[in-house]
Scaffold this active site. Structure first.
Site, PDB file in Angstrom:
ATOM      1  N   GLU A 188       0.805  -1.223   0.000  1.00 50.81           N
ATOM      2  CA  GLU A 188       0.000   0.000   0.000  1.00 50.81           C
ATOM      3  C   GLU A 188       0.839   1.274   0.000  1.00 50.81           C
ATOM      4  O   GLU A 188       0.716   2.097   0.910  1.00 50.81           O
ATOM      5  CB  GLU A 188      -0.976  -0.007   1.188  1.00 50.81           C
ATOM      6  N   ASN A 230       2.550  -4.470  -3.544  1.00 45.79           N
ATOM      7  CA  ASN A 230       1.152  -4.858  -3.312  1.00 45.79           C
ATOM      8  C   ASN A 230       0.308  -3.604  -3.070  1.00 45.79           C
ATOM      9  O   ASN A 230       0.731  -2.707  -2.338  1.00 45.79           O
ATOM     10  CB  ASN A 230       1.127  -5.749  -2.055  1.00 45.79           C
ATOM     11  N   GLU A 295      -5.180 -10.925  -2.051  1.00 44.97           N
ATOM     12  CA  GLU A 295      -5.916 -10.902  -0.778  1.00 44.97           C
ATOM     13  C   GLU A 295      -7.420 -10.960  -1.027  1.00 44.97           C
ATOM     14  O   GLU A 295      -8.211 -10.264  -0.389  1.00 44.97           O
ATOM     15  CB  GLU A 295      -5.589  -9.627   0.019  1.00 44.97           C
ATOM     16  N   ASP A 297     -11.308 -11.392  -1.213  1.00 46.18           N
ATOM     17  CA  ASP A 297     -12.531 -11.830  -0.543  1.00 46.18           C
ATOM     18  C   ASP A 297     -13.704 -11.026  -1.090  1.00 46.18           C
ATOM     19  O   ASP A 297     -13.513  -9.968  -1.705  1.00 46.18           O
ATOM     20  CB  ASP A 297     -12.446 -11.779   0.999  1.00 46.18           C
TER      21      ASP A 297
HETATM   22  C1  XIL Z   1      -5.491  -7.341   7.963  1.00 50.19           C
HETATM   23  C2  XIL Z   1      -5.703  -8.617   8.766  1.00 50.19           C
HETATM   24  O1  XIL Z   1      -6.545  -9.471   8.030  1.00 50.19           O
HETATM   25  C3  XIL Z   1      -6.320  -8.300  10.105  1.00 50.19           C
HETATM   26  O2  XIL Z   1      -6.390  -9.467  10.907  1.00 50.19           O
HETATM   27  C4  XIL Z   1      -5.503  -7.216  10.801  1.00 50.19           C
HETATM   28  O3  XIL Z   1      -6.153  -6.840  11.991  1.00 50.19           O
HETATM   29  C5  XIL Z   1      -5.315  -6.007   9.923  1.00 50.19           C
HETATM   30  O4  XIL Z   1      -4.731  -6.404   8.685  1.00 50.19           O
HETATM   31  N1  XIL Z   1      -4.669  -5.177   3.414  1.00 50.19           N
HETATM   32  C6  XIL Z   1      -3.543  -5.899   3.762  1.00 50.19           C
HETATM   33  C7  XIL Z   1      -3.603  -6.899   4.864  1.00 50.19           C
HETATM   34  O5  XIL Z   1      -2.512  -5.813   3.071  1.00 50.19           O
HETATM   35  O6  XIL Z   1      -2.380  -7.027   5.542  1.00 50.19           O
HETATM   36  C8  XIL Z   1      -4.715  -6.561   5.828  1.00 50.19           C
HETATM   37  O7  XIL Z   1      -4.804  -7.640   6.768  1.00 50.19           O
HETATM   38  C9  XIL Z   1      -6.023  -6.356   5.104  1.00 50.19           C
HETATM   39  C10 XIL Z   1      -5.903  -5.190   4.138  1.00 50.19           C
END
Ligand code: XIL
Length: 376
Positions: A188, A230, A295, A297
């Site tokens: 990010e 990422n 990532e 979902d």
């Molecule tokens: C999230 C985890 O899923 C949570 O358990 C934690 O509290 C916060 O981070 N983008 C990312 C991930 O790159 O690392 C994040 O993961 C979700 C958003």
């Protein structure tokens, strides 16, 4: 519509997390329930190719036949405590990502102290199950919430911060040399909802060059590891996608050792138009880079056919990525609705993943498998 969506949106605002705010702002205003656009495929036909693998229809078998990685984020709690969790991960996936345990505050909580216990458990599980590891993540500086420990956030000048960063990347990457095949070196880099660089401690003290330096340091620590950048919500925000592509173009022009672009693809604002998503993927492929969904979902929305619509959303998005040859991996941010960050983030009941709370495959599971098989 109605109370469900209102409640969902309100709850997200209370959470006050910029990522959710922008995603749900889009969902609230467009009327999308996150699963209803442009899908045509039947989500649950049998995978014809299974026969070619002695009837092995597991995701990882189908993916491997197409030289693809299919991954999941894992949480170390259930990985230690739940046999069904362990069994499903080992059976279905050929890549894993530690959901939190390689992040800086966990793995390097004090300047002179590392804690590798949880990360080692994930890497050990992968080795035991013949899986690859996607290392997540070396540098992640967010201003809205904690992604670095205090000693990093409070570094007093560039020299102090540079010393922390060099030590951190070198130590972590060296430790897992040969065992972590791919790193999300920087996560990010851009403002969550805008086009500017995220105004984090790394940018403030070191300038934009912190990104290139991080890749070079990681490359020295493990020349064989793939190094990835990422980013979030590019599928939702075209102006941000343009700014990100400009950043990647600069890195490539400067001969920074970067191998790939990770698209987080948390589809909280709905399913992207597949043509636009494929064009986004192709943009990075055209720069000579690999691309992964890192990532994924997708909240299931509402209504009696919610799981079927969710399956179609997964299928169209993954199909759009896999239509580009350089799209080589699909990793989900978890796999069972029993353990998903979405429960904390948006509240319970969104059922965003491929398996239900009892580890039974949902329609999305078959739909994803079908897309992996179609790549062959
Ligand atoms: C999230 C985890 O899923 C949570 O358990 C934690 O509290 C916060 O981070 N983008 C990312 C991930 O790159 O690392 C994040 O993961 C979700 C958003």
């Amino acid at each position: 519509m109605g109370g469900g969506r209102g409640l969902r949106c309100a709850r997200a605002w209370v959470h006050g997390f910029a990522l959710v705010v922008v995603m749900l702002a889009a969902a609230c205003s467009s009327g999308s329930d996150g699963s209803s656009t442009g899908a045509t495929a039947n989500p649950t036909p049998p995978v014809k190719e299974c026969g070619a693998h002695g009837g092995d229809c597991r995701l990882r078998a189908v993916a491997a036949a197409a030289d693809l990685r299919v991954g999941t984020a894992v949480q170390t709690g259930p990985l230690a405590d739940e046999a069904a969790y362990r069994g499903t991960v080992g059976r279905e996936f050929n890549s894993i990502t530690a959901e939190n345990d390689m992040k800086w505050p966990t793995i390097h909580p004090a300047a002179d102290r590392y804690d590798f216990a949880a990360a080692d458990a994930v890497v050990g599980f992968a080795a035991d199950h013949d899986m690859e590891v996607r290392g997540h993540t070396l540098l992640w500086g967010q201003t809205e919430y904690t992604t670095v420990p205090d000693y990093v956030a409070n570094a007093t000048g560039p020299d102090e911060l540079r010393a922390y960063v060099d030590d951190h990347i070198t130590t972590v990457v060296r430790r897992y040399r040969g065992r972590v095949q791919r790193w999300d070196v920087v996560n990010e880099p851009l403002d969550t909802v805008g086009t500017a660089m995220e105004n984090n401690v790394f940018l403030r003290l070191l300038g934009e060059g912190y990104i290139a330096d991080a890749f070079r340091t990681a490359h020295r620590a493990d020349p064989a590891a793939e190094l990835w950048l990422n980013e979030a919500v590019l599928e939702t925000l075209p102006a941000k996608a343009q700014a990100f592509a400009d950043l990647v173009t600069r890195l490539v022009a400067d001969k920074v050792p970067i191998d790939g672009i990770g698209l987080q693809t948390h589809l909280l604002a709905g399913v992207p138009d597949p043509v636009a998503f494929r064009a986004l993927v192709r943009r990075f492929a055209d720069l000579g880079l690999d691309v992964a969904i890192t990532e994924m979902d997708l909240p299931a929305g509402t209504g009696p056919d919610r799981l079927e619509r969710q399956a179609r959303g997964y299928a169209t998005t993954i199909g759009a990525c896999l239509a580009v040859p350089r799209c080589r991996e699909v990793t989900f941010w978890g796999f069972t609705d029993r353990h998903t960050w979405i429960d904390d983030f948006l509240g319970p009941g969104h059922d965003p993943l491929l398996f239900d709370r009892d580890y039974q495959p949902k329609p999305a599971y078959s739909a994803v498998r079908e897309q992996l098989a179609a790549r062959r």
